[in-house]
Design a protein around this motif. Structure first.
Motif, PDB file in Angstrom:
ATOM      1  N   LEU A   1      -5.683  21.280 -21.683  1.00  0.00           N
ATOM      2  CA  LEU A   1      -5.886  19.956 -21.112  1.00  0.00           C
ATOM      3  C   LEU A   1      -7.313  19.519 -21.392  1.00  0.00           C
ATOM      4  N   ARG A   2      -7.468  18.325 -21.943  1.00  0.00           N
ATOM      5  CA  ARG A   2      -8.790  17.788 -22.239  1.00  0.00           C
ATOM      6  C   ARG A   2      -8.833  16.310 -21.910  1.00  0.00           C
ATOM      7  N   GLN A   3      -9.993  15.840 -21.493  1.00  0.00           N
ATOM      8  CA  GLN A   3     -10.189  14.408 -21.303  1.00  0.00           C
ATOM      9  C   GLN A   3     -10.663  13.837 -22.628  1.00  0.00           C
ATOM     10  N   GLU A   4     -10.038  12.746 -23.038  1.00  0.00           N
ATOM     11  CA  GLU A   4     -10.433  12.049 -24.262  1.00  0.00           C
ATOM     12  C   GLU A   4     -10.595  10.583 -23.923  1.00  0.00           C
ATOM     13  N   GLY A   5     -11.814  10.110 -23.985  1.00  0.00           N
ATOM     14  CA  GLY A   5     -12.082   8.718 -23.624  1.00  0.00           C
ATOM     15  C   GLY A   5     -11.707   8.482 -22.175  1.00  0.00           C
ATOM     16  N   SER A   6     -10.896   7.472 -21.926  1.00  0.00           N
ATOM     17  CA  SER A   6     -10.468   7.179 -20.559  1.00  0.00           C
ATOM     18  C   SER A   6      -9.141   7.838 -20.214  1.00  0.00           C
ATOM     19  N   GLY A   7      -8.569   8.601 -21.162  1.00  0.00           N
ATOM     20  CA  GLY A   7      -7.287   9.251 -20.937  1.00  0.00           C
ATOM     21  C   GLY A   7      -7.380  10.765 -20.997  1.00  0.00           C
ATOM     22  N   TRP A   8      -6.218  11.390 -21.001  1.00  0.00           N
ATOM     23  CA  TRP A   8      -6.119  12.846 -21.024  1.00  0.00           C
ATOM     24  C   TRP A   8      -5.136  13.253 -22.105  1.00  0.00           C
ATOM     25  N   VAL A   9      -5.375  14.405 -22.701  1.00  0.00           N
ATOM     26  CA  VAL A   9      -4.493  14.910 -23.745  1.00  0.00           C
ATOM     27  C   VAL A   9      -4.130  16.361 -23.421  1.00  0.00           C
ATOM     28  N   VAL A  10      -2.876  16.697 -23.700  1.00  0.00           N
ATOM     29  CA  VAL A  10      -2.379  18.059 -23.542  1.00  0.00           C
ATOM     30  C   VAL A  10      -1.824  18.480 -24.892  1.00  0.00           C
ATOM     31  N   TYR A  11      -2.140  19.688 -25.306  1.00  0.00           N
ATOM     32  CA  TYR A  11      -1.657  20.202 -26.582  1.00  0.00           C
ATOM     33  C   TYR A  11      -1.594  21.715 -26.528  1.00  0.00           C
ATOM     34  N   TYR A  12      -0.879  22.287 -27.486  1.00  0.00           N
ATOM     35  CA  TYR A  12      -0.786  23.731 -27.617  1.00  0.00           C
ATOM     36  C   TYR A  12      -1.785  24.168 -28.680  1.00  0.00           C
ATOM     37  N   SER A  13      -2.592  25.140 -28.342  1.00  0.00           N
ATOM     38  CA  SER A  13      -3.606  25.641 -29.265  1.00  0.00           C
ATOM     39  C   SER A  13      -3.172  26.999 -29.812  1.00  0.00           C
ATOM     40  N   GLU A  14      -3.174  27.106 -31.128  1.00  0.00           N
ATOM     41  CA  GLU A  14      -2.829  28.375 -31.776  1.00  0.00           C
ATOM     42  C   GLU A  14      -3.583  28.468 -33.096  1.00  0.00           C
TER      43      GLU A  14
END
Length: 88
Positions: A35-48
């Motif tokens: 989970l990361r904040q990007e600008g005024s929003g949030w992003v969720v991704y899978y890291s591998e």
């Protein structure tokens, strides 16, 4: 729900701490939902292996946290004590 609430809930549900990352760092952990904040929003991704896959964008921290909670609770491999069932 915020990141603090999410972390508490995941601990209660016996989700391995290595299965997710809720704090911005200089690197992403391997094989974890991030989970990361990007600008005024949030992003969720899978890291591998340094790659970010399955990116989902959210307008609020709460929406992103509920998404992570659903994803991790639906994945039995994210639980402490999980075994594959294969004999090695």
């Amino acid at each position: 729900m915020n990141r603090i609430d999410l972390k508490e809930k995941l601990e209660q549900e016996s989700v391995k701490s290595t299965s997710f990352s809720l704090e911005a760092k200089n690197f992403d952990p391997d094989e974890a939902l991030c989970l990361r904040q990007e600008g005024s929003g949030w992003v969720v991704y899978y890291s591998e292996r340094g790659l970010q896959t399955g990116k989902q964008n959210f307008k609020s921290e709460s929406e992103a946290c509920f998404y992570i909670l659903r994803e991790l609770l639906a994945d039995p491999t994210s639980r402490k004590g999980w075994t594959s069932g294969f004999n090695v």
